[in-house]
Design a protein around this motif. Structure first.
Motif, PDB file in Angstrom:
ATOM      1  N   SER A  93     -20.455  49.841  11.918  1.00 41.87           N
ATOM      2  CA  SER A  93     -20.060  50.520  10.689  1.00 41.87           C
ATOM      3  C   SER A  93     -20.534  51.973  10.704  1.00 41.87           C
ATOM      4  CB  SER A  93     -20.672  49.782   9.488  1.00 41.87           C
ATOM      5  OG  SER A  93     -20.340  50.427   8.292  1.00 41.87           O
ATOM      6  N   VAL A 110     -24.000  44.299  20.371  1.00 46.31           N
ATOM      7  CA  VAL A 110     -24.138  43.057  19.601  1.00 46.31           C
ATOM      8  C   VAL A 110     -22.761  42.485  19.289  1.00 46.31           C
ATOM      9  CG1 VAL A 110     -24.865  42.081  17.376  1.00 46.31           C
ATOM     10  CG2 VAL A 110     -26.407  43.605  18.638  1.00 46.31           C
ATOM     11  N   LEU A 111     -21.867  43.327  18.800  1.00 44.39           N
ATOM     12  CA  LEU A 111     -20.507  42.882  18.474  1.00 44.39           C
ATOM     13  C   LEU A 111     -19.796  42.338  19.716  1.00 44.39           C
ATOM     14  CD1 LEU A 111     -18.043  42.745  16.504  1.00 44.39           C
ATOM     15  CD2 LEU A 111     -17.522  45.071  17.249  1.00 44.39           C
ATOM     16  N   GLY A 148     -13.460  40.756  15.555  1.00 41.10           N
ATOM     17  CA  GLY A 148     -14.584  41.595  15.169  1.00 41.10           C
ATOM     18  C   GLY A 148     -14.079  42.856  14.489  1.00 41.10           C
ATOM     19  N   GLN A 157     -17.237  48.647   4.858  1.00 34.14           N
ATOM     20  CA  GLN A 157     -17.587  47.234   4.712  1.00 34.14           C
ATOM     21  C   GLN A 157     -16.773  46.502   3.649  1.00 34.14           C
ATOM     22  OE1 GLN A 157     -19.482  45.375   6.806  1.00 34.14           O
ATOM     23  NE2 GLN A 157     -19.344  47.260   7.990  1.00 34.14           N
ATOM     24  N   ALA A 217     -25.210  48.575  18.321  1.00 33.54           N
ATOM     25  CA  ALA A 217     -24.358  47.813  17.402  1.00 33.54           C
ATOM     26  C   ALA A 217     -23.103  47.317  18.123  1.00 33.54           C
ATOM     27  CB  ALA A 217     -23.990  48.660  16.190  1.00 33.54           C
ATOM     28  N   ARG A 220     -19.787  37.834  12.558  1.00 36.63           N
ATOM     29  CA  ARG A 220     -20.695  38.230  11.486  1.00 36.63           C
ATOM     30  C   ARG A 220     -21.042  39.715  11.554  1.00 36.63           C
ATOM     31  NH1 ARG A 220     -25.644  39.741  10.751  1.00 36.63           N
ATOM     32  NH2 ARG A 220     -26.736  39.229   8.834  1.00 36.63           N
ATOM     33  N   ASP A 221     -21.455  40.174  12.726  1.00 33.83           N
ATOM     34  CA  ASP A 221     -21.929  41.552  12.861  1.00 33.83           C
ATOM     35  C   ASP A 221     -20.770  42.510  13.084  1.00 33.83           C
ATOM     36  OD1 ASP A 221     -24.934  41.329  12.783  1.00 33.83           O
ATOM     37  OD2 ASP A 221     -24.484  39.864  14.337  1.00 33.83           O
ATOM     38  N   THR A 222     -20.882  43.678  12.461  1.00 38.90           N
ATOM     39  CA  THR A 222     -19.860  44.714  12.599  1.00 38.90           C
ATOM     40  C   THR A 222     -20.513  46.004  13.076  1.00 38.90           C
ATOM     41  OG1 THR A 222     -20.116  45.505  10.332  1.00 38.90           O
ATOM     42  CG2 THR A 222     -18.502  43.766  10.691  1.00 38.90           C
ATOM     43  N   GLN A 232     -21.150  38.943  20.889  1.00 39.84           N
ATOM     44  CA  GLN A 232     -20.639  37.855  20.046  1.00 39.84           C
ATOM     45  C   GLN A 232     -19.170  37.589  20.365  1.00 39.84           C
ATOM     46  OE1 GLN A 232     -21.332  38.721  15.895  1.00 39.84           O
ATOM     47  NE2 GLN A 232     -23.553  38.810  16.179  1.00 39.84           N
TER      48      GLN A 232
END
Length: 195
Positions: free
Chosen positions: A146, A172-173, A112, A123, A169, A142-144, A176
Protein backbone atom coordinates in the motif's frame (compact mmCIF):
# COMPACT_ATOMS: atom_id res chain seq x y z
CA UNK A 1 13.89 -21.08 -13.34
CA UNK A 2 11.78 -23.86 -11.82
CA UNK A 3 10.31 -26.37 -14.22
CA UNK A 4 6.76 -25.10 -13.83
CA UNK A 5 6.72 -21.47 -12.64
CA UNK A 6 3.43 -19.90 -11.67
CA UNK A 7 1.86 -17.72 -14.35
CA UNK A 8 0.94 -14.54 -12.50
CA UNK A 9 -1.16 -11.78 -14.01
CA UNK A 10 -0.53 -8.22 -12.89
CA UNK A 11 -3.79 -6.42 -13.62
CA UNK A 12 -3.30 -2.65 -13.98
CA UNK A 13 -6.68 -1.19 -13.03
CA UNK A 14 -6.55 2.52 -13.85
CA UNK A 15 -7.49 3.69 -17.32
CA UNK A 16 -7.32 7.43 -16.66
CA UNK A 17 -5.14 9.57 -18.93
CA UNK A 18 -2.06 10.72 -17.03
CA UNK A 19 -2.57 7.96 -14.47
CA UNK A 20 -0.13 7.27 -11.66
CA UNK A 21 -0.63 3.53 -12.14
CA UNK A 22 2.35 3.20 -14.46
CA UNK A 23 4.86 4.06 -11.75
CA UNK A 24 3.33 1.69 -9.23
CA UNK A 25 2.78 -1.16 -11.69
CA UNK A 26 6.22 -0.87 -13.30
CA UNK A 27 7.88 -0.98 -9.89
CA UNK A 28 5.85 -4.01 -8.80
CA UNK A 29 6.44 -5.88 -12.06
CA UNK A 30 10.18 -5.33 -11.65
CA UNK A 31 10.00 -6.74 -8.09
CA UNK A 32 7.98 -9.77 -9.18
CA UNK A 33 10.25 -10.28 -12.19
CA UNK A 34 13.20 -10.98 -9.89
CA UNK A 35 11.65 -14.23 -8.75
CA UNK A 36 12.39 -17.48 -10.50
CA UNK A 37 9.17 -19.19 -9.35
CA UNK A 38 6.88 -16.84 -11.28
CA UNK A 39 6.30 -15.77 -14.84
CA UNK A 40 4.73 -12.29 -14.89
CA UNK A 41 2.04 -11.34 -17.43
CA UNK A 42 0.83 -7.73 -17.45
CA UNK A 43 -2.84 -7.13 -18.24
CA UNK A 44 -3.25 -3.37 -18.60
CA UNK A 45 -6.89 -2.29 -18.82
CA UNK A 46 -5.75 0.82 -20.72
CA UNK A 47 -4.29 -1.34 -23.51
CA UNK A 48 -6.26 -0.15 -26.58
CA UNK A 49 -7.57 -3.56 -27.73
CA UNK A 50 -8.57 -4.52 -24.20
CA UNK A 51 -10.19 -1.15 -23.55
CA UNK A 52 -12.21 -1.60 -26.75
CA UNK A 53 -13.27 -5.10 -25.68
CA UNK A 54 -14.51 -3.72 -22.36
CA UNK A 55 -16.24 -0.77 -24.05
CA UNK A 56 -18.06 -3.10 -26.44
CA UNK A 57 -19.08 -5.35 -23.56
CA UNK A 58 -21.11 -2.48 -22.12
CA UNK A 59 -23.38 -2.79 -25.14
CA UNK A 60 -23.45 -6.58 -25.24
CA UNK A 61 -21.22 -6.71 -28.30
CA UNK A 62 -18.40 -8.78 -26.79
CA UNK A 63 -14.79 -8.69 -27.91
CA UNK A 64 -13.81 -7.12 -31.24
CA UNK A 65 -12.46 -9.44 -33.92
CA UNK A 66 -8.89 -10.32 -33.04
CA UNK A 67 -9.26 -8.79 -29.57
CA UNK A 68 -7.40 -10.06 -26.55
CA UNK A 69 -10.37 -11.98 -25.09
CA UNK A 70 -9.92 -11.12 -21.44
CA UNK A 71 -11.48 -14.33 -20.14
CA UNK A 72 -8.98 -16.44 -22.08
CA UNK A 73 -6.08 -14.40 -20.75
CA UNK A 74 -7.35 -14.73 -17.16
CA UNK A 75 -8.06 -18.43 -17.63
CA UNK A 76 -4.48 -19.33 -18.50
CA UNK A 77 -3.04 -17.74 -15.36
CA UNK A 78 -2.44 -19.26 -11.91
CA UNK A 79 -2.90 -16.13 -9.80
CA UNK A 80 -3.16 -12.37 -9.88
CA UNK A 81 -2.04 -9.12 -8.36
CA UNK A 82 -4.38 -6.19 -8.91
CA UNK A 83 -2.64 -2.80 -8.98
CA UNK A 84 -5.43 -0.40 -8.10
CA UNK A 85 -5.92 3.21 -7.13
CA UNK A 86 -8.63 4.33 -4.77
CA UNK A 87 -11.06 6.76 -6.37
CA UNK A 88 -13.66 8.32 -4.06
CA UNK A 89 -13.36 5.54 -1.44
CA UNK A 90 -13.67 2.82 -4.09
CA UNK A 91 -11.94 1.09 -6.96
CA UNK A 92 -12.16 2.15 -10.63
CA UNK A 93 -15.30 1.40 -12.62
CA UNK A 94 -13.22 -0.05 -15.46
CA UNK A 95 -11.84 -2.63 -13.06
CA UNK A 96 -15.34 -3.71 -12.04
CA UNK A 97 -16.29 -4.06 -15.69
CA UNK A 98 -13.20 -6.17 -16.38
CA UNK A 99 -13.77 -8.41 -13.35
CA UNK A 100 -17.39 -8.98 -14.35
CA UNK A 101 -16.46 -9.96 -17.92
CA UNK A 102 -14.84 -13.08 -16.51
CA UNK A 103 -16.43 -15.64 -14.23
CA UNK A 104 -15.25 -19.25 -13.98
CA UNK A 105 -11.68 -18.30 -14.88
CA UNK A 106 -11.22 -16.54 -11.50
CA UNK A 107 -12.26 -19.59 -9.45
CA UNK A 108 -9.88 -21.20 -6.97
CA UNK A 109 -7.05 -18.80 -7.78
CA UNK A 110 -5.25 -16.35 -5.46
CA UNK A 111 -5.57 -12.59 -5.81
CA UNK A 112 -3.24 -10.09 -4.17
CA UNK A 113 -3.36 -6.31 -4.16
CA UNK A 114 -0.99 -3.39 -4.64
CA UNK A 115 -2.98 -0.29 -3.77
CA UNK A 116 -2.29 3.41 -3.82
CA UNK A 117 -4.13 6.61 -3.17
CA UNK A 118 -4.54 9.31 -0.56
CA UNK A 119 -4.30 8.90 3.20
CA UNK A 120 -5.78 5.37 3.17
CA UNK A 121 -3.31 4.15 0.56
CA UNK A 122 -6.02 2.45 -1.47
CA UNK A 123 -7.13 0.14 1.34
CA UNK A 124 -10.82 1.05 1.04
CA UNK A 125 -10.69 -0.06 -2.60
CA UNK A 126 -9.01 -3.32 -1.55
CA UNK A 127 -11.66 -4.09 1.08
CA UNK A 128 -14.39 -3.72 -1.54
CA UNK A 129 -12.47 -5.88 -4.00
CA UNK A 130 -12.17 -8.65 -1.41
CA UNK A 131 -15.97 -8.93 -1.38
CA UNK A 132 -16.17 -9.04 -5.16
CA UNK A 133 -13.49 -11.71 -5.53
CA UNK A 134 -15.00 -13.81 -2.74
CA UNK A 135 -18.21 -13.96 -4.78
CA UNK A 136 -16.15 -15.25 -7.72
CA UNK A 137 -14.64 -18.00 -5.53
CA UNK A 138 -11.14 -16.50 -5.66
CA UNK A 139 -8.88 -16.45 -2.60
CA UNK A 140 -7.67 -12.98 -1.63
CA UNK A 141 -4.37 -12.61 0.18
CA UNK A 142 -4.31 -10.98 3.60
CA UNK A 143 -1.24 -8.78 3.15
CA UNK A 144 -1.14 -5.98 0.61
CA UNK A 145 1.37 -3.46 -0.65
CA UNK A 146 0.00 0.00 0.00
CA UNK A 147 1.19 3.49 -0.89
CA UNK A 148 -0.58 6.29 1.01
CA UNK A 149 -0.13 9.68 -0.65
CA UNK A 150 1.46 7.71 -3.50
CA UNK A 151 2.57 10.71 -5.56
CA UNK A 152 4.87 11.65 -2.65
CA UNK A 153 6.33 8.12 -2.33
CA UNK A 154 8.07 7.71 -5.70
CA UNK A 155 11.05 9.48 -7.25
CA UNK A 156 11.35 10.66 -10.85
CA UNK A 157 12.71 7.27 -11.92
CA UNK A 158 9.63 5.50 -10.56
CA UNK A 159 11.36 4.00 -7.51
CA UNK A 160 9.83 4.26 -4.03
CA UNK A 161 11.75 6.55 -1.68
CA UNK A 162 11.45 3.82 0.96
CA UNK A 163 12.71 1.15 -1.39
CA UNK A 164 13.59 -1.34 1.36
CA UNK A 165 10.19 -1.11 3.04
CA UNK A 166 8.33 -1.39 -0.24
CA UNK A 167 10.47 -4.34 -1.35
CA UNK A 168 9.82 -6.14 1.94
CA UNK A 169 6.06 -5.63 1.56
CA UNK A 170 6.24 -6.92 -2.01
CA UNK A 171 8.19 -9.99 -0.88
CA UNK A 172 5.57 -10.85 1.74
CA UNK A 173 2.80 -10.52 -0.85
CA UNK A 174 4.67 -12.54 -3.46
CA UNK A 175 5.58 -15.28 -0.97
CA UNK A 176 1.90 -15.64 -0.02
CA UNK A 177 0.93 -15.59 -3.69
CA UNK A 178 3.45 -18.34 -4.43
CA UNK A 179 2.14 -20.56 -1.63
CA UNK A 180 -1.50 -20.13 -2.57
CA UNK A 181 -0.75 -20.27 -6.28
CA UNK A 182 1.01 -23.63 -6.07
CA UNK A 183 -1.46 -25.07 -3.56
CA UNK A 184 -4.53 -24.09 -5.58
CA UNK A 185 -2.99 -25.09 -8.92
CA UNK A 186 -2.21 -28.54 -7.52
CA UNK A 187 -5.71 -28.76 -6.08
CA UNK A 188 -7.34 -27.85 -9.41
CA UNK A 189 -5.19 -30.47 -11.15
CA UNK A 190 -6.41 -33.22 -8.81
CA UNK A 191 -10.08 -32.25 -8.68
CA UNK A 192 -12.21 -29.72 -10.49
CA UNK A 193 -13.33 -26.90 -8.23
CA UNK A 194 -16.98 -27.37 -7.26
CA UNK A 195 -19.19 -24.31 -7.02
Amino acid sequence: MPQNPLKIGVLVASIRPGRFADKVADWFVSEAGRRDDMEVHVIDLAEPALAEELRLSLYGAGAPDGGPRLAARIGELDGFVVVTPEYNHGYPAGLKLAIDQVYAEWRAKPVGFVAYGGMAGGQRAVEQLRQVFAELHAVTLRDTVSFPMAWERFDEQGRPYDEDGAAKAATVLLDQLAWWGVTLREGRAVRAYAV
